[in-house]
Motif scaffolding. Sequence first.
Motif, short mmCIF file in Angstrom:
data_model
loop_
_atom_site.label_atom_id
_atom_site.label_comp_id
_atom_site.label_asym_id
_atom_site.label_seq_id
_atom_site.Cartn_x
_atom_site.Cartn_y
_atom_site.Cartn_z
N PHE A 2 0.83 -1.21 0.00
CA PHE A 2 0.00 0.00 0.00
C PHE A 2 0.86 1.25 0.00
N LEU A 12 1.17 4.57 1.63
CA LEU A 12 0.63 5.16 2.86
C LEU A 12 0.40 6.65 2.67
N GLY A 27 3.52 0.53 2.72
CA GLY A 27 3.28 -0.40 3.81
C GLY A 27 3.09 -1.79 3.27
N CYS A 65 3.98 -3.47 8.06
CA CYS A 65 3.09 -2.36 8.43
C CYS A 65 1.89 -2.89 9.20
N THR A 85 -3.48 0.69 6.82
CA THR A 85 -3.69 0.61 5.36
C THR A 85 -5.14 0.82 4.98
N GLU A 86 -6.00 0.99 5.96
CA GLU A 86 -7.41 1.22 5.64
C GLU A 86 -7.55 2.54 4.88
N ALA A 127 -5.90 3.29 2.24
CA ALA A 127 -4.68 3.54 1.46
C ALA A 127 -4.79 2.88 0.09
N ASP A 134 -4.03 0.52 -2.76
CA ASP A 134 -3.42 -0.80 -2.89
C ASP A 134 -2.61 -0.83 -4.20
#
Length: 570
Positions: free
Chosen positions: A479, A481, A490, A543, A548-549, A551, A553
């Motif tokens: 991801f 970030l 991450g 990470c 990563t929510e 973020a 992908d």
Amino acid sequence: MELAAEPAKGSLPLPIATPPAAWITRLDTPLAGAATGPLAGLRFAAKDNIDVAGVPTTAGCPAFARTPAHSATVIARLLGAGASLLGKTNLDQFACGLNGTRSPYGPVPNAIDPRYVSGGSSSGSAVVVATGEADFSLGTDTAGSGRVPAGLNNIVGLKPSRGLISAAGVLPAAQAVDCVSIFARSVGLAAQVLQQALGFDPADPFSRRLALASRPFPAAFRFGVPSPLQFFGDTLAQAAFADAVRRLQDLGGTPVEIDYAPLAEAASLLYGSALVAERHAAIRDFFDTHESEVIEPVRSIIAAGRQYSASDFVQAQLRLRELAQRVQPMWERMDLLLVPTAPTHYTIAAMQADPVALNRNLGEYTNFVNLLDYAALSVPSSLRPDGLPFGITLIGPCGSDWQLAELGQRYHHASGLAQGATGEPLPAPVAIPGLAPEPVVQVAVVGAHLSGMPLNGQLTERGARLLRSDRTAPDYRFFALPGSTPPKPGLVRVAPGTGHRIALEIWEMPLAHYGSFVALVPPPLGMGTLTLDDGRTVQGFLCEAIATEGAQDISPLGGWRAYLQSLHKG
């Protein structure tokens, strides 16, 4: 010995369908080494100016042939270490040449493209290794003969510090500057052979007890690059050298421009001054009574040594010492010197049409090394777009042999090349035998710590060294970030079958500095255990999943560099 037919006029040179005997004369039965030892099971060949008891030494001149009662010291040491001798290899006559065509037994074709020269004078020794017929071989090096054939055949050529390997039992070319050299398909094996071959020998008047550096070059090392650089119009070689400079930078090096003029002048003394008298002195008794038995242009080169007086020789030596003093300060600015092993490549037909000038061009970056008492290591660098090998040479002060091997091994593995002409991948790196071990930890980086990225200095200032590029197992998602400075990714481990392989670099860091490095890692990042594509594990950046929510992908792109490139394309 069967030789290739000449091509029709106006046609391209034909591949030289020369049987292996053109580059090696095999013993009826290999000379077995000790049943046990560090080199047990390995096969080697020796250049035919190195004595093997009971086997004729010809130095590429049938009229000179003599059968020694005793083997050269280096042969005895390698047999004692367990290696087995396969035979003797062809060479430029009396080790006088850098191209591999100056032999009455025929030219030795290049292992990659047989239309091209193999390099000399240790031509057969290089080709027998490049083709896989021997595991390693011995050459000799006065003006580059242990390096040029390596560079032109995609193998390693280790030219040790003068006097490190005994030359007792070796027919000299210029005895004061000769070295026995080692060819292998990997730096690690060349270093292992060196460890068994070296040692003081009172039978050699130039043998020395040398204290070799036992620590690698600094992680942030400086390497000299000659200015001006000459490639004789070969743009592919010029581009390949530029790539080599960039690869050394990726390994932690900083290029430093150095004035090549004094080194070039020192190189010119080898053949362009009274120093060439050593060539005549080496075989004077034979040459002065059998001059007509020596082929051209070897005959003219050796004969030129007779025209100088003793005063001329002393003056040439003094000039060499003056140049050595002049170039010494350059070592205050650099740890090693980088040069092309050979600045271009020639066909056999072209070399035979202009044997002196083109041979001289091949030695543009070699002749000064032994004269100025340096160590050198020729390492494969790349295959050019035309398929020809390109090699680089790392040059260091006397005693830097193990340091050159450590850096050279990392460089060779970073090239991604196969071994010689065999197509086989390189073996795993090995510990360089002469370097003191240091506790280290391997660290995988995936983002801002990659080579050339903003945080890479956190690695290099702690003495970390780039080992290789690799990938994770296909069990990770990646991801971008948001809001991180500098931008960072991450890496998160996910269930098998739901992730991607992500590109990374593996660095080796002194364990003593690992704690201070980890202390710099900001949340939500941390250090954990990563699984690589081949199943091995290594310490690396992970990470927290919650970060990563929302973020982006970027997993399908396969890595941080690919993601940054996609931003520029967009």
